[in-house]
Design a protein around this motif. Sequence first.
Motif, PDB file in Angstrom:
ATOM      1  N   SER A 149      -4.341  -5.483   6.920  1.00  0.00           N
ATOM      2  CA  SER A 149      -4.646  -6.296   5.742  1.00  0.00           C
ATOM      3  C   SER A 149      -3.554  -6.205   4.685  1.00  0.00           C
ATOM      4  N   VAL A 150      -2.735  -5.147   4.753  1.00  0.00           N
ATOM      5  CA  VAL A 150      -1.661  -4.975   3.772  1.00  0.00           C
ATOM      6  C   VAL A 150      -0.359  -5.506   4.352  1.00  0.00           C
ATOM      7  N   ASN A 151       0.505  -6.014   3.486  1.00  0.00           N
ATOM      8  CA  ASN A 151       1.770  -6.587   3.942  1.00  0.00           C
ATOM      9  C   ASN A 151       2.867  -5.548   4.095  1.00  0.00           C
ATOM     10  N   THR A 152       2.896  -4.587   3.160  1.00  0.00           N
ATOM     11  CA  THR A 152       3.898  -3.519   3.189  1.00  0.00           C
ATOM     12  C   THR A 152       3.179  -2.183   3.038  1.00  0.00           C
ATOM     13  N   ARG A 153       3.514  -1.222   3.889  1.00  0.00           N
ATOM     14  CA  ARG A 153       2.908   0.116   3.779  1.00  0.00           C
ATOM     15  C   ARG A 153       4.012   1.151   3.599  1.00  0.00           C
ATOM     16  N   LEU A 154       3.922   1.888   2.495  1.00  0.00           N
ATOM     17  CA  LEU A 154       4.813   3.008   2.227  1.00  0.00           C
ATOM     18  C   LEU A 154       4.007   4.296   2.371  1.00  0.00           C
ATOM     19  N   ILE A 155       4.477   5.203   3.209  1.00  0.00           N
ATOM     20  CA  ILE A 155       3.794   6.465   3.431  1.00  0.00           C
ATOM     21  C   ILE A 155       4.549   7.583   2.724  1.00  0.00           C
ATOM     22  N   LEU A 156       3.844   8.374   1.929  1.00  0.00           N
ATOM     23  CA  LEU A 156       4.413   9.549   1.283  1.00  0.00           C
ATOM     24  C   LEU A 156       3.986  10.775   2.078  1.00  0.00           C
TER      25      LEU A 156
ATOM     26  N   GLN B 219      -1.844 -16.582  -5.649  1.00  0.00           N
ATOM     27  CA  GLN B 219      -2.107 -17.584  -6.686  1.00  0.00           C
ATOM     28  C   GLN B 219      -1.202 -17.401  -7.893  1.00  0.00           C
ATOM     29  N   PHE B 220      -0.967 -16.136  -8.294  1.00  0.00           N
ATOM     30  CA  PHE B 220      -0.171 -15.854  -9.484  1.00  0.00           C
ATOM     31  C   PHE B 220       1.222 -15.327  -9.141  1.00  0.00           C
ATOM     32  N   ASN B 221       1.538 -15.240  -7.848  1.00  0.00           N
ATOM     33  CA  ASN B 221       2.837 -14.765  -7.373  1.00  0.00           C
ATOM     34  C   ASN B 221       3.218 -13.428  -8.022  1.00  0.00           C
ATOM     35  N   LEU B 222       2.295 -12.487  -7.963  1.00  0.00           N
ATOM     36  CA  LEU B 222       2.540 -11.160  -8.528  1.00  0.00           C
ATOM     37  C   LEU B 222       2.347 -10.086  -7.461  1.00  0.00           C
ATOM     38  N   PRO B 223       2.976  -8.925  -7.644  1.00  0.00           N
ATOM     39  CA  PRO B 223       2.794  -7.835  -6.686  1.00  0.00           C
ATOM     40  C   PRO B 223       1.473  -7.106  -6.925  1.00  0.00           C
ATOM     41  N   VAL B 224       0.794  -6.782  -5.844  1.00  0.00           N
ATOM     42  CA  VAL B 224      -0.423  -5.975  -5.895  1.00  0.00           C
ATOM     43  C   VAL B 224      -0.124  -4.653  -5.201  1.00  0.00           C
ATOM     44  N   VAL B 225      -0.351  -3.545  -5.898  1.00  0.00           N
ATOM     45  CA  VAL B 225      -0.069  -2.212  -5.348  1.00  0.00           C
ATOM     46  C   VAL B 225      -1.375  -1.442  -5.219  1.00  0.00           C
ATOM     47  N   LEU B 226      -1.650  -0.953  -4.019  1.00  0.00           N
ATOM     48  CA  LEU B 226      -2.839  -0.152  -3.751  1.00  0.00           C
ATOM     49  C   LEU B 226      -2.410   1.238  -3.318  1.00  0.00           C
ATOM     50  N   THR B 227      -3.216   2.239  -3.637  1.00  0.00           N
ATOM     51  CA  THR B 227      -3.002   3.562  -3.052  1.00  0.00           C
ATOM     52  C   THR B 227      -4.132   3.843  -2.073  1.00  0.00           C
ATOM     53  N   ASN B 228      -3.813   4.605  -1.053  1.00  0.00           N
ATOM     54  CA  ASN B 228      -4.783   4.939  -0.007  1.00  0.00           C
ATOM     55  C   ASN B 228      -4.730   6.436   0.251  1.00  0.00           C
ATOM     56  N   GLN B 229      -5.790   6.965   0.827  1.00  0.00           N
ATOM     57  CA  GLN B 229      -5.854   8.379   1.152  1.00  0.00           C
ATOM     58  C   GLN B 229      -5.522   8.591   2.626  1.00  0.00           C
TER      59      GLN B 229
ATOM     60  N   GLU C 243       0.839  -1.196   0.000  1.00  0.00           N
ATOM     61  CA  GLU C 243       0.000   0.000   0.000  1.00  0.00           C
ATOM     62  C   GLU C 243       0.875   1.247   0.000  1.00  0.00           C
ATOM     63  N   VAL C 244       0.500   2.207  -0.846  1.00  0.00           N
ATOM     64  CA  VAL C 244       1.163   3.508  -0.885  1.00  0.00           C
ATOM     65  C   VAL C 244       0.130   4.544  -0.458  1.00  0.00           C
ATOM     66  N   THR C 245       0.363   5.196   0.671  1.00  0.00           N
ATOM     67  CA  THR C 245      -0.611   6.154   1.187  1.00  0.00           C
ATOM     68  C   THR C 245       0.041   7.514   1.399  1.00  0.00           C
ATOM     69  N   GLY C 246      -0.767   8.556   1.415  1.00  0.00           N
ATOM     70  CA  GLY C 246      -0.233   9.897   1.612  1.00  0.00           C
ATOM     71  C   GLY C 246      -1.211  10.945   1.134  1.00  0.00           C
ATOM     72  N   PRO C 247      -0.921  12.219   1.399  1.00  0.00           N
ATOM     73  CA  PRO C 247      -1.812  13.309   0.992  1.00  0.00           C
ATOM     74  C   PRO C 247      -1.811  13.525  -0.518  1.00  0.00           C
TER      75      PRO C 247
ATOM     76  N   PRO D 210       1.640   9.170  12.152  1.00  0.00           N
ATOM     77  CA  PRO D 210       1.359  10.558  11.738  1.00  0.00           C
ATOM     78  C   PRO D 210       1.997  10.868  10.391  1.00  0.00           C
ATOM     79  N   ILE D 211       1.279  11.643   9.564  1.00  0.00           N
ATOM     80  CA  ILE D 211       1.735  11.998   8.223  1.00  0.00           C
ATOM     81  C   ILE D 211       1.770  13.516   8.105  1.00  0.00           C
ATOM     82  N   ARG D 212       2.885  14.041   7.602  1.00  0.00           N
ATOM     83  CA  ARG D 212       2.984  15.479   7.399  1.00  0.00           C
ATOM     84  C   ARG D 212       2.337  15.859   6.069  1.00  0.00           C
ATOM     85  N   VAL D 213       1.522  16.899   6.086  1.00  0.00           N
ATOM     86  CA  VAL D 213       0.864  17.378   4.876  1.00  0.00           C
ATOM     87  C   VAL D 213       1.332  18.792   4.575  1.00  0.00           C
ATOM     88  N   GLN D 214       1.063  19.236   3.348  1.00  0.00           N
ATOM     89  CA  GLN D 214       1.438  20.589   2.959  1.00  0.00           C
ATOM     90  C   GLN D 214       0.352  21.558   3.399  1.00  0.00           C
TER      91      GLN D 214
END
Length: 354
Positions: A279-286, A242-252, A99-103, A339-343
């Motif tokens: 529910s997500v395995n890896t979370r990257l925060i922007l 099942q297909f051994n592929l990466p799934v990438v989601l974005t979140n708000q 998951e990639v989340t951020g403002p 916590p996430i810093r926003v502009q």
Amino acid sequence: MATRMLKRTGLSNDVCEQLKRHHIESCKDLLSLTPLEVMHVACLSYQRAIELLQSVSKAVAPPVTTALELCKKQACFSTSLPALDKLLRGGLPCGTITEVTGPSGCGKTQICLMLSVLATMPKSEGGLDSGVIYIDTESAFSAVRLVEIAQSRFPDYFNCRERVLNMAGRVLLCRDLTCQDVLNRLDTLEEDIISSGAGLIILDSVASVVRKEFDTTLPGNLMHRSDLLGHKASTLKYLAHQFNLPVVLTNQITTHLGGHGSEDAGFVTAALGNTWSHSVNTRLILQYVDSHQRQILIAKSPVAPFAVLNYTIEKQGICMDGDDNQETLYEGTDPGLQPIRVQTGFTYNLTQPM
């Protein structure tokens, strides 16, 4: 997984066609019937109906595997960002959800476009040599930007029109703007993966349609939303495995009220709640540093430490600042409450002469 199509469980074509006449095409459709109902729709004896249900039930049961088999199967998908790949032990792990989340404006869609380009490239160039299924729920996808990133980031490879057209033709765009559209898409995604040769699934964004359609202050909506998100997560996890592929989601993002030692305290964090974060395995925060510079935080990973990397958004997509070893470790917290810093505003020097 119960959403698997019956024709992928080893049943004969005759049986599958007979069941399809009664609108029974998935394992879920069949397993929701009683043996007597299966006898009727499949024109089988009672004993054959029981055997059919048992066979399909075994086909959808999660397989048992060993750690050795898992080591041989698992791989990583390079992000083309060496510093991030180093921390993630090779890149985004295949067979899992990232998951990639951020403002808004931090580059979530830019990362998705960049990964889409990479996935279509040959393995010798660091790609997956595969198609991409890109589910766009916000109408944020830009074919022009996709081509611009490809030609700017990999000018030596995309130096002819044929390669650019081939890349764009391998990205299957699905614009699903309601919760039901997304659910219907996910339930039939298995067939799309096979037919398109997809090696990457992108859902941009998972929160958009959910937050628009569910007012969690109304009775029952929170539970309904949780059930829907759970269904999405389980389906995507199944497809990834099942297909051994990466799934990438974005979140708000959302504002979390309370905590931090004060009843009135509040901070910005990833949307959809703490349950979803597990529910997500890896979370990257922007997040924002200033009007130009941003940061990627590794807030959750089974292999990487909590770390932060600086980057900017350029014509070629995401560009890391400094060398490959410029990451800074930080104290991690619950990924659902990070916590996430926003502009909040930009500063302009109006006294500087033009």
